[in-house]
Design a protein around this motif. Sequence first.
Motif, PDB file in Angstrom:
ATOM      1  N   THR A 121      10.919  -5.540  -0.282  1.00 15.20           N
ATOM      2  CA  THR A 121       9.924  -4.239  -0.258  1.00 15.20           C
ATOM      3  C   THR A 121      10.258  -3.477  -1.493  1.00 15.20           C
ATOM      4  OG1 THR A 121       9.833  -2.129   0.340  1.00 15.20           O
ATOM      5  CG2 THR A 121      11.887  -3.412   0.823  1.00 15.20           C
ATOM      6  N   GLU A 123       5.913   1.233 -10.219  1.00 12.20           N
ATOM      7  CA  GLU A 123       4.606   1.276  -9.372  1.00 12.20           C
ATOM      8  C   GLU A 123       3.662   2.076  -9.957  1.00 12.20           C
ATOM      9  OE1 GLU A 123       6.123   2.198  -5.355  1.00 12.20           O
ATOM     10  OE2 GLU A 123       5.356   0.299  -4.755  1.00 12.20           O
ATOM     11  N   ASP A 169       6.969  -9.997   2.486  1.00 12.35           N
ATOM     12  CA  ASP A 169       6.451  -8.931   1.706  1.00 12.35           C
ATOM     13  C   ASP A 169       5.911  -7.790   2.906  1.00 12.35           C
ATOM     14  OD1 ASP A 169       3.943  -8.069  -0.709  1.00 12.35           O
ATOM     15  OD2 ASP A 169       6.046  -7.358  -0.401  1.00 12.35           O
ATOM     16  N   VAL A 170       6.031  -6.509   2.249  1.00 11.70           N
ATOM     17  CA  VAL A 170       5.594  -5.172   3.083  1.00 11.70           C
ATOM     18  C   VAL A 170       4.185  -4.972   3.053  1.00 11.70           C
ATOM     19  CG1 VAL A 170       6.087  -3.037   3.760  1.00 11.70           C
ATOM     20  CG2 VAL A 170       7.836  -4.421   3.313  1.00 11.70           C
ATOM     21  N   VAL A 171       3.611  -4.804   1.535  1.00 11.55           N
ATOM     22  CA  VAL A 171       2.615  -4.492   1.412  1.00 11.55           C
ATOM     23  C   VAL A 171       1.570  -5.571   0.974  1.00 11.55           C
ATOM     24  CG1 VAL A 171       0.919  -3.317  -0.418  1.00 11.55           C
ATOM     25  CG2 VAL A 171       3.260  -2.300   0.436  1.00 11.55           C
ATOM     26  N   ASN A 214      11.326   3.807   5.179  1.00 11.99           N
ATOM     27  CA  ASN A 214      10.723   2.590   5.153  1.00 11.99           C
ATOM     28  C   ASN A 214      11.391   1.626   5.814  1.00 11.99           C
ATOM     29  OD1 ASN A 214       7.931   2.815   3.955  1.00 11.99           O
ATOM     30  ND2 ASN A 214       9.066   3.965   2.590  1.00 11.99           N
ATOM     31  N   ARG A 270       9.998  -0.381  -1.762  1.00  9.94           N
ATOM     32  CA  ARG A 270      10.527   0.833  -1.290  1.00  9.94           C
ATOM     33  C   ARG A 270      11.814   0.575  -0.730  1.00  9.94           C
ATOM     34  NH1 ARG A 270       4.934   0.665  -0.804  1.00  9.94           N
ATOM     35  NH2 ARG A 270       3.859   2.474  -1.691  1.00  9.94           N
ATOM     36  N   ASN A 314      -0.241  -6.392   6.966  1.00 13.89           N
ATOM     37  CA  ASN A 314       0.823  -5.835   6.181  1.00 13.89           C
ATOM     38  C   ASN A 314       2.098  -6.511   6.797  1.00 13.89           C
ATOM     39  OD1 ASN A 314       2.376  -3.999   8.005  1.00 13.89           O
ATOM     40  ND2 ASN A 314       0.818  -2.375   7.224  1.00 13.89           N
TER      41      ASN A 314
END
Lengths: 123, 285
Positions: A84, B159, A54-56, A91, A86, A61
């Motif tokens: 992600t 989000e 995962d990114v976040v 990114n 995003r 991170n």
Amino acid sequence: MSRKKILLVDDSPTVLLMEQMILSRGGYDLIVARDGEEGVAKAIEEKPDLILLDVVMPKRNGLQVLEELRRQEITRSVPVIMVTTRSEIENVERAFTNGCTDYVTKPINGLELITKVNSYLVE
Amino acid sequence: MMDKAMNSQHLTTSPEETLSYNQLLQENKRLLLLTETLETERVRLESQIARIAEIEADRESLRWLVDFLQKEKKRTFEQLQKEKVAVHQLERERAELQNDLKGIAEHSREFTDRYVLVEQQNTRLANLYVACCRLHSTLELNGVIEAVREIVINLVGTEELALFELDQSGSTLSLIGSFGIDEQQFREIRVGEGPIGGAAAMGRLFIRRGEEPDGPLVNGLPLSACVPLKVDGRVTGAIAVFRLLQQKGNFGPADIELFDLLATHAASALYCASLHGRRRLEAAS
């Protein structure tokens, strides 16, 4: 023939459960890490054949974890698929610059995920 | 000597004998000439006979060669006929194999299509199972709120979301959880007001229309969906989903199924967690 090992690194229990449901049918051994630091430690300890990252995440991170994995001799060549939310170009580019092998976006498409994982693990 | 004898006799021979002798000499010469001619002719004839014999031998060889070539031609013709039959057979087999291949390709395409459908169905079922598991995995209110947030972010694909609880009076939706929005702007929403209040009042799912790039604005944020939460058919709250992730696109049948699940299971999970919290407080006091 020994089963391939996949390390799942995500702070979301929902995403981890989803990934386990999709990948368990592929006959893989699945290991779970719930944050970036645990992810790095388990990658070094378990030597997985592939990492879903995962990114976040808290503590570290995904991009920082990726950097660390590429620094370590033992994990340098392990394929890493970033997961992600995003899909913006910058990114994705950052992830590839940091050394990721591939990426999938959320919400996770089961067919896309299993296809990508198989492409890196099935000989 | 003969001439001497003849000369000596000439003196004594008669003219008739001399004439006969001359005739004999001429006849002899003529016969010698004839003999030479016949000899030449004989040699010529012998060489012709030899030539004819050669020609006969050649003719025999040619006759043998012609026989051989005719037999070879016949054999080659028979072989050609057999090859034609074999080629015809192979062409038939090739046509059959091409048909089989088409059938296999078609079958493979059908199988691939079916596999994709099955995998999509599996993902939908997995989504529902995971959502259910997460919602009912805890009796802590914060845990349930967190589960709702994760489900909407990760399984729906947004989000920006808000989770509301209907107050005791049933007239106001109060914010109990959110992600990616200014909470101050969404503290309270009157039931019946705006698209969120309207969905709660009607008890019906709101989904922005497919052709709209963004839904109706609520406090500056485009609303994509509003899910009224219901226990025993009674609205107890709502989930508002604002901007979707860039890669998400429009809602599909899987999202509607998830919203239906959230409408009941999120509602009951929140209700149970509230009850559990109250029981604990009562037990503590």
